[in-house]
Scaffold this active site. Structure first.
Site, short mmCIF file in Angstrom:
data_model
loop_
_atom_site.label_atom_id
_atom_site.label_comp_id
_atom_site.label_asym_id
_atom_site.label_seq_id
_atom_site.Cartn_x
_atom_site.Cartn_y
_atom_site.Cartn_z
N CYS A 1 -2.05 3.75 0.26
CA CYS A 1 -1.56 4.52 1.42
C CYS A 1 -0.46 5.49 0.95
O CYS A 1 0.69 5.41 1.37
CB CYS A 1 -1.03 3.55 2.47
SG CYS A 1 -0.76 4.31 4.09
N CYS B 1 -8.15 5.76 2.49
CA CYS B 1 -8.39 4.91 3.67
C CYS B 1 -9.65 4.05 3.50
O CYS B 1 -9.73 2.96 4.06
CB CYS B 1 -8.51 5.77 4.91
SG CYS B 1 -7.00 6.70 5.29
N GLU C 1 14.05 -4.33 -9.10
CA GLU C 1 14.14 -3.64 -7.81
C GLU C 1 15.19 -2.53 -7.83
O GLU C 1 15.00 -1.48 -7.22
CB GLU C 1 14.46 -4.64 -6.70
CG GLU C 1 13.32 -5.59 -6.36
CD GLU C 1 12.09 -4.87 -5.84
OE1 GLU C 1 12.20 -3.73 -5.35
OE2 GLU C 1 10.99 -5.45 -5.93
#
Length: 592
Positions: free
Chosen positions: A356, A363, A202
């Site tokens: 996205c 979409c 991360e």
């Protein structure tokens, strides 16, 4: 000054101070029915010997007009208002304030006396504690989250989004080295190793593409497979491993955090609140580790999550605004799956990274398209695009800096040309001799300060310039730096074998546009390299010199690596030119 309280005897609910008319040594007589109230004494610093009677005490005015003391500020909100010093106005406010002369007590202090004379009018500040009804308190509490009601997800929506997103994630998630299959039978050691891997990944993924991180992650985990291994590493080793990822402070925080956890001896923190106490771990990283490794039901919000939620709820507010971010965290908390919080958080981030996307969202393949308000708006009004959410924030203009970098190459034992080369034949001769002795040559490196940009990293000697600078100005600045820090003076301690401007380029940081001028300077030390060792005791700037082979394998920043590549390319091009045999001209005689 004499202050008398009228009306409601609940003095603990009000604070009155005449700031502008009081100086630090002025004595004030207070007559209040509830001076014995501990709240008054703590908040105003009053010491009352006989409650209910007028007492004389020294009061220090608040330094900033209208600012309550810290204790008062933490208790409640206050409204501040200046009122005229007229009986009617003061009566309406519930206070009667009368002024009496204090000049006798000001004698002996000329400065204070002069200040007192300048006071021509009395200004009174009335600080009144707001009395909120139960209804008003509820309204105040709801004010900060009023948009959440408008933006929030219904219970049915939440359930469907969780279900569809987790199903999509199970089928489409990328195979990444830090995503391991977890089982319920994992012991504590395996969970902590998994948490360590999540932490490293991360941190690396912040501001960096996934494909770039994979190679770095694998090398990192091979060298330091556990938290204990990392805690024993040096900062220089960590920086070398991190070189090329940028934002080097992240690597330093990883090392410091690992040392902190190991030193405490309590094992890897398992909750968000415990993780946030570790240096370098913020809200996002703490949420990611806690949810993925330990299944704590907490949200994570990064750039991908902000974009997904903003489009799901058609939120057009500034995504960089702290209030908006706070509300987005609350929306993300509504969505987190209570059974698979880690997988859901990864699914949300994965959706933002692969489907996205900022400019070209897919979409038609989005599992949450049926709940997307931005898509619904677009279908009814094609002028409003899905990519209009969230609003585009104008980027802050980068600061322009200029730097002169000097690649100092120290020759071996071979004596070379003296002075700076200006003649082309001398220049080519210097390059040939430089090439012949480069196996013994060393490059001078200096270490940057431990704080600030690129803290603790190695680089070639450089100086910041005030702006665009010509070659003469840059050389003057570099020469002064080399002489003051290392005693390298062409007139006394060294000879210049070769010196040439190599070129320039622009390096982009997140907030700085740095133009770098590159120069190659080859020196022969009159006293040998031991001269630099003698200088080391006198200077606080850490330095070292390394050969070309070691330099090539070092973990250098991308800008330092580019400087070295430019110098090597310059050498090769000029040497190949100098070694190319020239054709002999043949004279032809004209026949008459």
């Amino acid at each position: 000054m004499h202050i008398v309280r009228h009306g409601n005897p609940s003095a603990s609910q009000r604070v009155v101070r005449a700031l502008d008319s009081v100086v630090p040594t002025t004595k004030i007589k207070l007559s209040l029915p509830s001076l014995a109230d501990p709240w008054w004494q703590r908040s105003c610093g009053l010491k009352v010997a006989n409650p209910g009677l007028a007492q004389s005490t020294a009061l220090t005015p608040w330094p900033v007009l209208g600012c309550p003391p810290p204790r008062v500020a933490r208790r409640s909100r206050f409204e501040f208002a200046k009122v005229a010093a007229s009986p009617s106005a003061l009566e309406e406010s519930g206070f009667c304030i009368c002024f009496s002369s204090m000049k006798n007590e000001m004698e002996g202090n000329k400065k204070q006396k002069q200040k007192q004379k300048k006071k021509t009018t009395a200004k009174v500040v009335v600080v009144e504690r707001r009395r909120l009804t139960k209804k008003q308190k509820e309204e105040e509490e709801e004010k900060d989250i009023e948009d959440i009601v408008k933006w929030g997800f219904s219970g049915d929506e939440t359930h469907k989004i969780r279900e569809s997103l987790l199903e999509w994630y199970d089928q489409n998630k990328r195979d990444l080295p830090w995503r391991t299959n977890k089982s319920e039978s994992e012991d504590e050691m395996e969970k902590e190793m998994g948490a360590y891997g999540v932490w490293v990944s991360e941190v690396m993924l912040q501001q960096t593409r996934v494909q770039t991180v994979i190679e770095y992650y694998n090398r990192w985990m091979e060298k330091w497979p556990t938290l204990q291994h990392l805690s024993q590493a040096s900062l220089e080793e960590v920086n070398e491993m991190w070189a090329g990822l940028g934002y080097y402070r992240r690597a330093r925080f990883l090392l410091e955090g690992a040392r902190m956890i190991v030193a405490e001896g309590s094992g890897f923190p398992k909750t968000v609140s415990a993780l946030q106490k570790i240096r370098g771990i913020g809200d996002y990283t703490a949420g990611a580790i806690a949810s993925i490794a330990f299944k704590e039901v907490v949200p994570v919000v990064d750039g991908n999550v902000i974009r997904v939620i903003a489009r799901l709820r058609a939120i057009s507010a500034n995504p960089k605004d702290s209030v908006t971010i706070k509300k987005l965290w609350k929306l993300a908390a509504q969505l987190v799956d209570p059974i698979r919080p880690g997988d859901f958080n990864q699914a949300l981030m994965e959706l933002g990274a692969t489907v996205c996307t900022p400019l070209n969202p897919s979409c038609s393949s989005c599992p949450a398209s049926g709940h997307c308000r931005a898509l619904s708006i677009f279908r009814h009004d094609s002028s409003v695009l899905v990519t209009d959410f969230p609003v585009k924030v104008v980027k802050i203009k980068q600061r322009e800096d200029f730097s002169a970098v000097c690649v100092v190459e120290l020759l071996g034992d071979q004596k070379t040309l003296e002075g700076s080369q200006t003649d082309s034949r001398e220049l080519l001769g210097g390059l040939k001799k430089l090439e012949g002795s480069q196996t013994n040559n060393r490059f001078l490196l200096v270490k940057r300060p431990d704080e600030g940009l690129l803290a603790g990293l190695w680089e070639f000697p450089s100086v910041l310039l005030d702006g665009e600078a010509d070659l003469a100005s840059r050389r003057k600045a570099i020469d002064y730096f080399l002489k003051s820090k290392f005693g390298l003076d062409p007139k006394e301690t060294c000879d210049i074998a070769f010196r040439k401007s190599v070129g320039e380029f622009v390096h982009i940081f997140s907030h700085i546009r740095l133009k770098i001028y590159v120069e190659l300077l080859v020196l022969h030390l009159k006293g040998g390299r031991n001269h630099l060792f003698r200088m080391q005791d006198k200077e606080t700037m850490p330095w070292k010199y390394v050969d070309g082979k070691a330099l090539s394998s070092m973990g250098l920043t991308s800008s330092v690596r580019k400087v070295y590549t430019m110098v090597q390319k310059f050498k090769q091009e000029n040497l190949s030119f100098s070694l190319t045999p020239s054709k002999k001209r043949t004279r032809t005689t004209r026949t008459k």
